[in-house]
Design a protein around this motif. Structure first.
Motif, PDB file in Angstrom:
ATOM      1  N   LEU A  14      -2.478  -0.451  14.161  1.00  0.00           N
ATOM      2  CA  LEU A  14      -3.302   0.758  14.341  1.00  0.00           C
ATOM      3  C   LEU A  14      -4.078   0.969  13.045  1.00  0.00           C
ATOM      4  N   ASP A  15      -5.397   0.953  13.130  1.00  0.00           N
ATOM      5  CA  ASP A  15      -6.194   1.082  11.907  1.00  0.00           C
ATOM      6  C   ASP A  15      -7.550   1.676  12.274  1.00  0.00           C
ATOM      7  N   SER A  16      -8.042   2.589  11.434  1.00  0.00           N
ATOM      8  CA  SER A  16      -9.346   3.210  11.736  1.00  0.00           C
ATOM      9  C   SER A  16     -10.496   2.407  11.123  1.00  0.00           C
ATOM     10  N   LEU A  17     -10.162   1.336  10.387  1.00  0.00           N
ATOM     11  CA  LEU A  17     -11.182   0.485   9.749  1.00  0.00           C
ATOM     12  C   LEU A  17     -12.100   1.292   8.821  1.00  0.00           C
ATOM     13  N   THR A  18     -11.512   1.861   7.788  1.00  0.00           N
ATOM     14  CA  THR A  18     -12.325   2.486   6.734  1.00  0.00           C
ATOM     15  C   THR A  18     -12.979   1.350   5.948  1.00  0.00           C
ATOM     16  N   TYR A  19     -13.641   1.683   4.820  1.00  0.00           N
ATOM     17  CA  TYR A  19     -14.251   0.640   3.987  1.00  0.00           C
ATOM     18  C   TYR A  19     -13.218  -0.418   3.597  1.00  0.00           C
TER      19      TYR A  19
ATOM     20  N   GLU B 194      -5.492   6.133   2.098  1.00  0.00           N
ATOM     21  CA  GLU B 194      -6.516   5.941   1.089  1.00  0.00           C
ATOM     22  C   GLU B 194      -5.733   5.500  -0.136  1.00  0.00           C
ATOM     23  N   SER B 195      -6.132   4.363  -0.742  1.00  0.00           N
ATOM     24  CA  SER B 195      -5.216   3.752  -1.715  1.00  0.00           C
ATOM     25  C   SER B 195      -5.795   3.562  -3.119  1.00  0.00           C
ATOM     26  N   HIS B 196      -7.044   3.947  -3.329  1.00  0.00           N
ATOM     27  CA  HIS B 196      -7.630   3.619  -4.632  1.00  0.00           C
ATOM     28  C   HIS B 196      -7.712   4.837  -5.553  1.00  0.00           C
TER      29      HIS B 196
ATOM     30  N   ASN C 192       2.940  -2.513  -8.226  1.00  0.00           N
ATOM     31  CA  ASN C 192       1.618  -3.083  -7.892  1.00  0.00           C
ATOM     32  C   ASN C 192       1.751  -4.421  -7.182  1.00  0.00           C
ATOM     33  N   ASN C 193       1.031  -4.565  -6.069  1.00  0.00           N
ATOM     34  CA  ASN C 193       1.035  -5.819  -5.320  1.00  0.00           C
ATOM     35  C   ASN C 193      -0.187  -6.651  -5.678  1.00  0.00           C
ATOM     36  N   TYR C 194      -0.060  -7.972  -5.543  1.00  0.00           N
ATOM     37  CA  TYR C 194      -1.223  -8.854  -5.635  1.00  0.00           C
ATOM     38  C   TYR C 194      -1.032  -9.972  -4.622  1.00  0.00           C
TER      39      TYR C 194
ATOM     40  N   LEU D 117      -7.888   3.268  15.631  1.00  0.00           N
ATOM     41  CA  LEU D 117      -7.481   4.663  15.777  1.00  0.00           C
ATOM     42  C   LEU D 117      -7.234   5.258  14.400  1.00  0.00           C
ATOM     43  N   ASP D 118      -7.538   6.547  14.266  1.00  0.00           N
ATOM     44  CA  ASP D 118      -7.323   7.246  13.008  1.00  0.00           C
ATOM     45  C   ASP D 118      -5.967   7.957  13.070  1.00  0.00           C
ATOM     46  N   ILE D 119      -5.143   7.812  12.048  1.00  0.00           N
ATOM     47  CA  ILE D 119      -3.824   8.458  12.108  1.00  0.00           C
ATOM     48  C   ILE D 119      -3.925   9.987  12.065  1.00  0.00           C
ATOM     49  N   ARG D 120      -5.117  10.512  11.755  1.00  0.00           N
ATOM     50  CA  ARG D 120      -5.278  11.974  11.791  1.00  0.00           C
ATOM     51  C   ARG D 120      -5.578  12.479  13.195  1.00  0.00           C
TER      52      ARG D 120
ATOM     53  N   SER E 151      -0.869  12.798  -3.438  1.00  0.00           N
ATOM     54  CA  SER E 151      -0.881  12.795  -1.970  1.00  0.00           C
ATOM     55  C   SER E 151       0.247  11.919  -1.433  1.00  0.00           C
ATOM     56  N   LYS E 152       0.533  10.803  -2.120  1.00  0.00           N
ATOM     57  CA  LYS E 152       1.635   9.939  -1.661  1.00  0.00           C
ATOM     58  C   LYS E 152       2.981  10.639  -1.866  1.00  0.00           C
ATOM     59  N   ALA E 153       3.123  11.349  -2.997  1.00  0.00           N
ATOM     60  CA  ALA E 153       4.377  12.062  -3.252  1.00  0.00           C
ATOM     61  C   ALA E 153       4.569  13.175  -2.221  1.00  0.00           C
TER      62      ALA E 153
ATOM     63  N   PRO F  93      -4.775  12.456  -7.978  1.00  0.00           N
ATOM     64  CA  PRO F  93      -4.759  12.970  -6.602  1.00  0.00           C
ATOM     65  C   PRO F  93      -4.147  11.946  -5.636  1.00  0.00           C
ATOM     66  N   TYR F  94      -4.388  10.642  -5.873  1.00  0.00           N
ATOM     67  CA  TYR F  94      -3.779   9.612  -5.010  1.00  0.00           C
ATOM     68  C   TYR F  94      -2.256   9.717  -5.040  1.00  0.00           C
ATOM     69  N   SER F  95      -1.678   9.655  -6.253  1.00  0.00           N
ATOM     70  CA  SER F  95      -0.209   9.632  -6.315  1.00  0.00           C
ATOM     71  C   SER F  95       0.369  10.961  -5.845  1.00  0.00           C
TER      72      SER F  95
ATOM     73  N   ALA G 146      -5.076  -3.526   8.932  1.00  0.00           N
ATOM     74  CA  ALA G 146      -6.289  -4.291   8.613  1.00  0.00           C
ATOM     75  C   ALA G 146      -6.579  -4.233   7.118  1.00  0.00           C
ATOM     76  N   GLY G 147      -5.684  -3.611   6.357  1.00  0.00           N
ATOM     77  CA  GLY G 147      -5.839  -3.533   4.897  1.00  0.00           C
ATOM     78  C   GLY G 147      -5.048  -4.652   4.225  1.00  0.00           C
ATOM     79  N   PHE G 148      -4.901  -4.554   2.935  1.00  0.00           N
ATOM     80  CA  PHE G 148      -4.297  -5.635   2.137  1.00  0.00           C
ATOM     81  C   PHE G 148      -2.824  -5.883   2.500  1.00  0.00           C
ATOM     82  N   ILE G 149      -1.948  -4.923   2.208  1.00  0.00           N
ATOM     83  CA  ILE G 149      -0.521  -5.198   2.411  1.00  0.00           C
ATOM     84  C   ILE G 149      -0.185  -5.189   3.901  1.00  0.00           C
ATOM     85  N   GLY G 150      -0.818  -4.260   4.645  1.00  0.00           N
ATOM     86  CA  GLY G 150      -0.544  -4.163   6.090  1.00  0.00           C
ATOM     87  C   GLY G 150      -0.836  -5.469   6.803  1.00  0.00           C
TER      88      GLY G 150
HETATM   89  P1  NAD Z   1      -5.693  -0.785   1.562  1.00  0.00           P
HETATM   90  O1  NAD Z   1      -6.625   0.252   1.051  1.00  0.00           O
HETATM   91  O2  NAD Z   1      -6.009  -2.230   1.325  1.00  0.00           O
HETATM   92  O3  NAD Z   1      -5.515  -0.601   3.139  1.00  0.00           O
HETATM   93  C1  NAD Z   1      -5.410   0.652   3.761  1.00  0.00           C
HETATM   94  C2  NAD Z   1      -5.652   0.464   5.248  1.00  0.00           C
HETATM   95  O4  NAD Z   1      -5.458   1.749   5.884  1.00  0.00           O
HETATM   96  C3  NAD Z   1      -7.087   0.018   5.596  1.00  0.00           C
HETATM   97  O5  NAD Z   1      -7.031  -1.011   6.564  1.00  0.00           O
HETATM   98  C4  NAD Z   1      -7.725   1.289   6.161  1.00  0.00           C
HETATM   99  O6  NAD Z   1      -8.730   1.005   7.131  1.00  0.00           O
HETATM  100  C5  NAD Z   1      -6.524   1.986   6.777  1.00  0.00           C
HETATM  101  N1  NAD Z   1      -6.728   3.435   6.888  1.00  0.00           N
HETATM  102  C6  NAD Z   1      -7.153   4.292   5.909  1.00  0.00           C
HETATM  103  N2  NAD Z   1      -7.237   5.540   6.391  1.00  0.00           N
HETATM  104  C7  NAD Z   1      -6.832   5.483   7.700  1.00  0.00           C
HETATM  105  C8  NAD Z   1      -6.688   6.455   8.717  1.00  0.00           C
HETATM  106  N3  NAD Z   1      -6.980   7.746   8.500  1.00  0.00           N
HETATM  107  N4  NAD Z   1      -6.252   6.060   9.938  1.00  0.00           N
HETATM  108  C9  NAD Z   1      -5.950   4.749  10.168  1.00  0.00           C
HETATM  109  N5  NAD Z   1      -6.092   3.782   9.243  1.00  0.00           N
HETATM  110  C10 NAD Z   1      -6.510   4.143   8.014  1.00  0.00           C
HETATM  111  O7  NAD Z   1      -4.271  -0.408   0.963  1.00  0.00           O
HETATM  112  P2  NAD Z   1      -3.050  -1.348   0.504  1.00  0.00           P
HETATM  113  O8  NAD Z   1      -3.231  -1.725  -0.907  1.00  0.00           O
HETATM  114  O9  NAD Z   1      -2.813  -2.382   1.531  1.00  0.00           O
HETATM  115  O10 NAD Z   1      -1.864  -0.286   0.569  1.00  0.00           O
HETATM  116  C11 NAD Z   1      -1.134  -0.055   1.768  1.00  0.00           C
HETATM  117  C12 NAD Z   1      -0.064   0.983   1.521  1.00  0.00           C
HETATM  118  O11 NAD Z   1       0.816   0.546   0.505  1.00  0.00           O
HETATM  119  C13 NAD Z   1      -0.614   2.330   1.055  1.00  0.00           C
HETATM  120  O12 NAD Z   1       0.115   3.341   1.698  1.00  0.00           O
HETATM  121  C14 NAD Z   1      -0.361   2.337  -0.437  1.00  0.00           C
HETATM  122  O13 NAD Z   1      -0.158   3.646  -0.891  1.00  0.00           O
HETATM  123  C15 NAD Z   1       0.910   1.524  -0.519  1.00  0.00           C
HETATM  124  N6  NAD Z   1       1.117   0.788  -1.778  1.00  0.00           N
HETATM  125  C16 NAD Z   1       0.156  -0.055  -2.262  1.00  0.00           C
HETATM  126  C17 NAD Z   1       0.398  -0.771  -3.424  1.00  0.00           C
HETATM  127  C18 NAD Z   1      -0.617  -1.760  -3.970  1.00  0.00           C
HETATM  128  O14 NAD Z   1      -0.406  -2.335  -5.042  1.00  0.00           O
HETATM  129  N7  NAD Z   1      -1.707  -2.031  -3.282  1.00  0.00           N
HETATM  130  C19 NAD Z   1       1.611  -0.613  -4.116  1.00  0.00           C
HETATM  131  C20 NAD Z   1       2.573   0.259  -3.585  1.00  0.00           C
HETATM  132  C21 NAD Z   1       2.312   0.949  -2.423  1.00  0.00           C
END
Ligand code: NAD
Length: 343
Positions: free
Chosen positions: A36-41, A88-90, A186-188, A62-65, A160-162, A156-158, A13-17
């Protein structure tokens, strides 16, 4: 094993997903896609409204945790493939509050992989980022990130991803889990949350509001149209080798300030809207991906030129004001005011 695959897309339900969900439903009409998405902000159900009635699509909140919930879902659905976008991506938010980044991005990833081990899986794919490599100096345009560049994170973001990437590698090696990792620049594109650079600048420029640019604005990012990223992940699922990492990038490096000026040009807004604000703490200078491996091994190449992709993206934000106007009201506005000061 490509017929009738059942794919769990976390964070759909997020951007790239969400863009990946749309891409997969169209490209593979015989696949079943479970979001599967917990619908955060950052997650938005309205983004998925056009696919909600598709018989090959299902949404699960659903929350992946949530280990119990995730195990139950895997037991019921018996997925073939999991693609993990949930995060968490920001970066700015991770500087304010690192903890939730560690919980979702690291613990959440391990819960998903434990479920994969318990119920069996053909592939677990981790969607990672070029930020795990740290940054490059601006005066060395000859340097790029390769898959074997050491991880060297700044935020802290990078970090956690690493950490998640290391865990994914460990599950592959220790438990023989068939894992792959992609690290993208970076995606757009459409449906990006308006806290990220490009949609933030588009919506503020449209409202004739100040355009906050960190520091001197010379920080360089490599920009890729989101659909090209989705295509790359689909190729990795089909032909990528378990245990491998694939860098994905568009060889399209641009300084932040030039992107903001381009948006002003397209929208016919004056550069005087641009306002330089105090730089982000630990701000990385330059990211640049070498995508040779995915090109040579899987035949992937980006298809959307930046000049076309940015036009399409700006037009999408003009045509879909309802989508982002809803988002920038309420909670998000409070967050924005705290970060950048009241308008
Ligand atoms: P986003 O923040 O737009 O979307 C994240 C989604 O994850 C949201 O729908 C949110 O509700 C969901 N989510 C967050 N915590 C959750 C949890 N605990 N359980 C279930 N769902 C949860 O992020 P995005 O920009 O679409 O990025 C998606 C992925 O791609 C991330 O893993 C990010 O690290 C990676 N990524 C992003 C970019 C970019 O430019 N945006 C570039 C490279 C990699």
């Amino acid at each position: 094993w490509r017929i009738n695959m059942k794919v769990i897309v976390t964070g759909g339900a997020g951007f790239i997903g969400s863009n990946f969900v749309f891409y997969m439903l169209k490209k593979h009409p015989d696949y079943e896609i479970i979001c599967l998405d917990s619908l955060t902000y950052a997650g938005n159900l309205s983004t998925l409204k056009d696919v909600m009635d598709n018989p090959n699509f299902k949404f699960v909140k659903l929350d992946i945790r949530d280990r119990e919930g995730v195990y139950k879902l895997f037991e019921e659905e018996k997925p073939d493939v999991v693609v993990n976008f949930a995060a968490e991506s920001h970066v700015d938010r991770s500087i304010e509050n690192p903890e939730i980044f560690l919980e979702t991005n690291i613990i959440g990833t391990s819960v998903l992989m434990d479920a994969c081990r318990k119920y069996g899986i053909k592939r677990f794919h981790q969607v990672s980022t070029d930020e795990v490599y740290g940054d490059l100096p601006l005066d060395r345009p000859d340097l790029f990130f390769h898959e074997d560049t050491p991880l060297h994170t700044s935020s802290p973001y990078s970090s956690s991803k690493a950490s998640a990437d290391l865990l994914v590698g460990a599950y592959g090696r220790t438990f023989n889990l068939p894992v792959t990792i992609s690290r993208c620049s970076n995606n757009y594109g459409p449906y990006q949350f308006p806290e990220k650079l490009i949609p933030l600048m588009i919506q503020r420029a449209l409202n004739n509001e100040k355009l906050p640019v960190y520091g001197d604005g010379k920080n360089v990012r490599d920009w890729l149209y989101v659909e090209d990223h989705c295509k790359a992940i689909d190729l990795i699922l089909e032909n990528g080798k378990p245990g491998e990492v694939y860098n994905i990038g568009g060889h399209n490096e641009m300084a932040n300030i030039d992107i903001v000026k381009l948006i002003c040009d397209y929208l016919d807004k004056p550069y005087s809207l641009i306002e330089h604000v105090t730089d982000r703490k630990g701000h990385d200078r330059r990211y640049a991906i070498d995508p040779e491996k995915i090109h040579n091994e899987l035949g992937w190449l980006p298809e959307t030129m930046f000049k076309d992709g940015i036009k399409k993206t700006i037009q999408w934000y003009l045509d879909n004001k309802d989508w982002w106007e809803n988002i920038i009201s309420g909670d998000y506005q409070n967050y924005y005011d705290e970060m950048y000061g009241k308008k």
